[in-house]
Design a protein around this motif. Structure first.
Motif, PDB file in Angstrom:
ATOM      1  N   PRO A 141      30.257 -41.417  81.292  1.00 25.69           N
ATOM      2  CA  PRO A 141      30.697 -41.569  82.674  1.00 25.69           C
ATOM      3  C   PRO A 141      29.690 -42.253  83.603  1.00 25.69           C
ATOM      4  N   PHE A 190      35.343 -41.169  86.319  1.00 28.10           N
ATOM      5  CA  PHE A 190      35.062 -41.517  84.931  1.00 28.10           C
ATOM      6  C   PHE A 190      34.743 -40.220  84.200  1.00 28.10           C
ATOM      7  N   GLN A 191      35.579 -39.855  83.225  1.00 26.30           N
ATOM      8  CA  GLN A 191      35.378 -38.587  82.534  1.00 26.30           C
ATOM      9  C   GLN A 191      35.034 -38.804  81.066  1.00 26.30           C
ATOM     10  N   ARG A 192      34.081 -38.003  80.602  1.00 20.01           N
ATOM     11  CA  ARG A 192      33.640 -38.082  79.211  1.00 20.01           C
ATOM     12  C   ARG A 192      34.747 -37.614  78.283  1.00 20.01           C
ATOM     13  N   THR A 250      41.248 -41.703  87.467  1.00 23.46           N
ATOM     14  CA  THR A 250      40.183 -41.343  86.533  1.00 23.46           C
ATOM     15  C   THR A 250      40.377 -42.053  85.204  1.00 23.46           C
TER      16      THR A 250
END
Length: 122
Positions: free
Chosen positions: A15, A51-53, A9
């Motif tokens: 994201p 993909f993390q904010r 991640t």
């Protein structure tokens, strides 16, 4: 007890936008439960690239360490032409740092939010 890697991640400000870049670059499918806070691409053998904010995201400063890179992805391009693949990725939004340590067999690029990654032949 062997561990099985199931996800990698990356932090980012958006994201879905970063997932779209990597989806175009890899051809992987967007995970159906992706949203504005977390998006994922489903890879081989169940591996997910996530993909993390992150609020106040700061891009890595590769090759310097003022803002460490934290993670570096590498992609093999087989026998495709390195220059052509680089050009295509740059059209998708990748950048190219001045520092290129791998000679003519690999290139270091950055995704649209600054994460460094390599593409290599063979």
């Amino acid at each position: 007890m062997p561990l099985q890697l199931v996800a990698i991640t990356l932090d980012c400000p958006d994201p879905l936008a970063l997932a779209a870049f990597y989806q175009r670059a890899t051809g992987l499918e967007l995970h159906p439960r992706s949203d504005a806070d977390f998006a994922g691409l489903e890879g081989e053998h169940g591996l997910v690239i996530g993909f993390q904010r992150v609020d106040d995201y700061q891009a890595p400063s590769w090759p310097g360490q003022d803002q460490p890179q934290q993670l570096h992805l590498c992609f093999r391009i087989g026998d495709e032409d390195l220059d052509e693949v680089e050009t295509r990725l740059r059209e998708f939004g990748a950048g190219k740092p001045d520092h290129q340590p791998h000679g003519d067999r690999a290139r270091v690029l950055t995704d649209p939010v600054g994460h460094p990654f390599c593409i290599s032949v063979g």
